[in-house]
Design a protein around this motif. Sequence first.
Motif, mmCIF file in Angstrom:
data_model
loop_
_atom_site.group_PDB
_atom_site.id
_atom_site.type_symbol
_atom_site.label_atom_id
_atom_site.label_comp_id
_atom_site.label_asym_id
_atom_site.label_seq_id
_atom_site.Cartn_x
_atom_site.Cartn_y
_atom_site.Cartn_z
ATOM 1 N N SER A 1 0.697 -1.178 -0.194
ATOM 2 C CA SER A 1 -0.174 0.044 -0.112
ATOM 3 C C SER A 1 1.018 1.440 0.007
ATOM 4 O O SER A 1 1.954 1.216 0.836
ATOM 5 N N PHE A 2 0.496 2.358 -0.825
ATOM 6 C CA PHE A 2 1.378 3.559 -0.870
ATOM 7 C C PHE A 2 0.307 4.542 -0.781
ATOM 8 O O PHE A 2 -1.017 4.441 -0.756
ATOM 9 N N ARG A 3 0.818 6.044 -0.244
ATOM 10 C CA ARG A 3 0.304 7.075 -0.047
ATOM 11 C C ARG A 3 0.421 8.062 -0.720
ATOM 12 O O ARG A 3 1.750 8.462 -0.604
ATOM 13 N N LEU A 4 -0.354 8.970 -1.421
ATOM 14 C CA LEU A 4 0.077 10.120 -1.911
ATOM 15 C C LEU A 4 0.128 11.422 -0.462
ATOM 16 O O LEU A 4 -0.622 11.583 0.090
ATOM 17 N N VAL A 5 1.491 11.708 -0.473
ATOM 18 C CA VAL A 5 1.880 12.606 0.781
ATOM 19 C C VAL A 5 1.224 13.632 0.927
ATOM 20 O O VAL A 5 0.684 13.946 2.136
ATOM 21 N N ASN A 6 0.664 14.344 0.152
ATOM 22 C CA ASN A 6 -0.353 15.798 -0.041
ATOM 23 C C ASN A 6 -1.589 15.502 0.124
ATOM 24 O O ASN A 6 -2.313 16.148 -0.038
ATOM 25 N N SER A 7 -1.920 14.311 0.609
ATOM 26 C CA SER A 7 -3.600 14.187 0.529
ATOM 27 C C SER A 7 -4.201 14.050 1.777
ATOM 28 O O SER A 7 -5.431 13.844 1.671
ATOM 29 N N PRO A 8 -3.702 14.152 3.103
ATOM 30 C CA PRO A 8 -4.551 14.174 4.090
ATOM 31 C C PRO A 8 -5.580 15.280 3.953
ATOM 32 O O PRO A 8 -5.135 16.608 3.783
ATOM 33 N N GLY A 9 -6.833 14.869 4.599
ATOM 34 C CA GLY A 9 -7.893 15.946 4.342
ATOM 35 C C GLY A 9 -8.478 16.000 2.935
ATOM 36 O O GLY A 9 -9.633 16.695 2.693
ATOM 37 N N LEU A 10 -7.688 15.783 2.176
ATOM 38 C CA LEU A 10 -8.130 15.728 0.575
ATOM 39 C C LEU A 10 -8.761 17.339 0.261
ATOM 40 O O LEU A 10 -9.756 17.258 -0.279
ATOM 41 N N SER A 11 -7.867 18.250 0.538
ATOM 42 C CA SER A 11 -8.356 19.657 0.203
ATOM 43 C C SER A 11 -8.434 20.027 -1.183
ATOM 44 O O SER A 11 -9.056 20.922 -1.545
ATOM 45 N N GLY A 12 -7.858 19.352 -2.198
ATOM 46 C CA GLY A 12 -7.897 19.387 -3.483
ATOM 47 C C GLY A 12 -7.758 18.103 -4.241
ATOM 48 O O GLY A 12 -7.967 17.007 -3.795
ATOM 49 N N LYS A 13 -7.508 18.138 -5.598
ATOM 50 C CA LYS A 13 -7.479 16.901 -6.401
ATOM 51 C C LYS A 13 -6.182 16.170 -6.021
ATOM 52 O O LYS A 13 -5.157 16.870 -5.920
ATOM 53 N N GLY A 14 -6.367 15.020 -6.113
ATOM 54 C CA GLY A 14 -4.958 13.957 -6.190
ATOM 55 C C GLY A 14 -5.278 12.693 -6.738
ATOM 56 O O GLY A 14 -6.271 12.094 -6.918
ATOM 57 N N PHE A 15 -4.275 12.303 -7.527
ATOM 58 C CA PHE A 15 -4.231 10.965 -8.238
ATOM 59 C C PHE A 15 -2.977 9.956 -7.963
ATOM 60 O O PHE A 15 -1.936 10.754 -7.382
ATOM 61 N N ILE A 16 -3.211 8.681 -7.913
ATOM 62 C CA ILE A 16 -2.062 7.940 -7.542
ATOM 63 C C ILE A 16 -1.946 6.843 -8.328
ATOM 64 O O ILE A 16 -3.145 6.363 -8.642
ATOM 65 N N ARG A 17 -1.074 6.097 -8.993
ATOM 66 C CA ARG A 17 -1.002 4.991 -10.100
ATOM 67 C C ARG A 17 0.061 4.308 -9.760
ATOM 68 O O ARG A 17 1.192 4.700 -9.402
ATOM 69 N N ALA A 18 -0.047 2.999 -10.373
ATOM 70 C CA ALA A 18 1.082 2.038 -10.378
ATOM 71 C C ALA A 18 1.307 1.671 -11.857
ATOM 72 O O ALA A 18 0.499 1.352 -12.634
ATOM 73 N N ARG A 19 2.569 1.590 -12.291
ATOM 74 C CA ARG A 19 3.002 1.108 -13.554
ATOM 75 C C ARG A 19 3.986 0.218 -13.524
ATOM 76 O O ARG A 19 4.765 -0.162 -12.606
ATOM 77 N N ALA A 20 3.852 -0.781 -14.394
ATOM 78 C CA ALA A 20 4.954 -1.901 -14.668
ATOM 79 C C ALA A 20 5.393 -1.881 -15.972
ATOM 80 O O ALA A 20 4.700 -1.780 -17.112
ATOM 81 N N SER A 21 6.825 -2.027 -15.871
ATOM 82 C CA SER A 21 7.559 -2.160 -17.305
ATOM 83 C C SER A 21 8.505 -3.552 -17.094
ATOM 84 O O SER A 21 8.865 -3.860 -16.194
ATOM 85 N N GLN A 22 8.898 -4.054 -18.364
ATOM 86 C CA GLN A 22 9.833 -5.298 -18.444
ATOM 87 C C GLN A 22 11.152 -4.508 -18.063
ATOM 88 O O GLN A 22 11.684 -3.626 -18.790
ATOM 89 N N SER A 23 11.788 -5.235 -17.223
ATOM 90 C CA SER A 23 13.275 -4.952 -16.863
ATOM 91 C C SER A 23 14.110 -5.474 -17.932
ATOM 92 O O SER A 23 13.705 -6.503 -18.648
ATOM 93 N N PRO A 24 15.433 -4.894 -18.458
ATOM 94 C CA PRO A 24 16.317 -5.248 -19.273
ATOM 95 C C PRO A 24 16.695 -6.652 -19.094
ATOM 96 O O PRO A 24 16.751 -7.030 -17.740
#
Length: 785
Positions: free
Chosen positions: A762-785
Amino acid sequence: MNEASGTIADISGNGLTGTPSAGGLTYAQPSVPAGAYGAITVTAANATALGTSINFTRASSGGFTVNGTAGGVLEKLAEAGPSTGKFTAMAWINSSGLPASTTYRVFGTGPSGGWGLGLGNVDRVKFTTFGNTDYLSTGTYPFNGNWHHLAVTWNNGVVTTYVDGNVAALGSAATTFTDEMTTAFRIGGNANGTDYFNGRIDELKIYDTAMTASEIIAAAVPATVGDPAISGPTNVSGNSNGTSTSLVIPIQNTGATQTLTFSSATLSGADAASFSVADITPSIAPGGMGSATLVFTPSGTRTYVANLNLASNDPVTPTLVIGVSVTVMDPTAVVPASLDFGSLLYTPGAQQLGLTIHNSGGSANLQVVSAVVQGSNPSRFSVASLPAPIAAGADGSLIVAFDPGTEGGNFFDRLVVTTNDPVNPVRTVDLSASVAFTADTGTLQLANGNFNANTWYSENSTAPNGWTNSTNTDGLYGQSGPATPNLTSNAAHFKAAGGMFIQQPLANTNPGLRASALQTVTLGMDVGYRNDAATSGDIVVRVSLVDLTTNQEVAGRNIRIADTGVKAGTASNQLTSVSMLLTYDSSSFPNDPLAIRIRQSLPALPTADTYKATAIVDNVTLHFTGNYAPTAYDTWTVGAGLTPGANDAPGTDADKDGRSNFHEFAFGGNPLSTGSSGEAKALTVDTDGDAFQELILTVAVRAGAEFSGTPSMTASTDGVTYTIEGTTDLTLFTEPVTGPLATPVIPEGWPASPPSGYAYRSFRLVNSPGLSGKGFIRARASQSP
């Protein structure tokens, strides 16, 4: 059987002398008196010609052993079939009181196969194909101390028995009988020491043709003879190597009282000049044996024919004519059956070895016309040079070359040598060599390489676990003893129908394996020839690495399994370990999946003969050199049920749910289910106890992922690079993200535990407490060399 003691003579010219047992025999007993015996009439003159008989005492194991020559005329009549397809056996007998459940054998082949003629329970004529079928006459006969004439004919599988010239029973036999492999036969019992006869026997005769009833009646009584009476073979034949040789021709006086004397011995016919009479017994006592000796001097290579004319004091047959023929085998090739290059180091380079050929002829040169390697394709053996003409009594050397290149293991092939030998011009030589392997870097796994997981039969559309069949017809099966004696576990059997194969995709047990990943494959296995009632030529088994995408052979080798004939007991169904090194240029092959394929290519016999050349294969193992190392993704595709080379590529969307296989691998999805595309969910929750909601993202990642970095967090493991990013405007993903949290937040409805090999993070958007504005968080995966 007019002898007074000792051995009994064979007057056919085949040298089949009868040697008596220790006791139980009484010679010079009365034979068949004049009278009517069914369809046979014995005149007084016939009775005189019949001479005397021999009495056999069952209780004393009385009998005569006849030792034929291996491959001789008598043995051929006891071979399965027999090879001629026809024979007749007959004799006069006098026996009485045949007990119940008893057999009296007049003549038997043996000791373990073939056939026999005699009497069976009770007072019936009995013909036996040992171990197969007993043929009893439909009626009984008064074997009560009277003389009767017995006969049996075998005509391509049809058995007919006769008593006194009349048909006693007719039956359609099996098309063959058990092959008698030895050369021991018995008069008055079986060759294995059973079913001894009790009573008198006379005039035992065996022919290599199926006689008619009238022919049997005529043969039952000898022609009217005088006294003395000359008897000898109709024809005598022999061979010569081109030098002078002698022929000894047996002659008998079948007269009862008078001595046989000769007035002349002359030669006639086309080649009379090539023969001369060297010696002749001057006189022969009644019932005695003598001989005439001829010297043969050839003048070229061919068959010589003449007649020996013996003039004697026989009042009925004053001149006996005996045909004589000699075939000159000059030159005569003596060729070894095998040539072995022995054990060689890896990449030994081209090797040469001489095959010594001897000319045992008397005068002509032996010429090797050709020598051709047949079998493997391609073959590593070749003919470097033929010998010069080989003089009589001398040797020549045929040079055979062997070059395995970079291959290793056991090599087998067949060399066909053709010479000007007039009798046996074509000979075959088994070629073999063993080459050491390179050092293997790893083991390739096989499912059920020892075939022990199940018994199977392609006719029933079943296959050995881990393997597939080429067809659902009757050609392949798995079996072990007692049906196949000496096998201790299941093995794969390939019937002689030809072309049938089993194969196993190697990526099923070696995740991600492709043709481009290997340089060499070392294959080991046990092979053998199934010993059924008959064999039918050498077997060739082809072992291949196959590109499953194109169905083309990448590399392969032939294994020749020699037909050594039917082997009984502990010699049957023996397996031999063989190994081979298969090499190919992996850079020329695409990223296609491989399979191991094993098939029987020779012989290809009709379905009716399917068991006559069955190959046995067992205990298959594989090792390799190359750069193959399965990745976590490769292993995952196998466990997930993806098909190698079909839908297992990382960029493929196997279940058409909009997520690639790689995405589902990265986030713990099921690539074959549209309802499972990977575990990832954003939610709001207070994780630090300050009464303010935070934006949280929980994902399933590979268990070894260790995250770090700022503002985004990354981790690389198992060929996957994860990136967790945050943003407030969906344009710049530069908002700081922290995590993973000490205790992951598991969304409602998720399993309490992640899929095997994965962990919840689980990960947290640092500036999201109280959610005073808009916030988004995502996970990406790519192939390692």
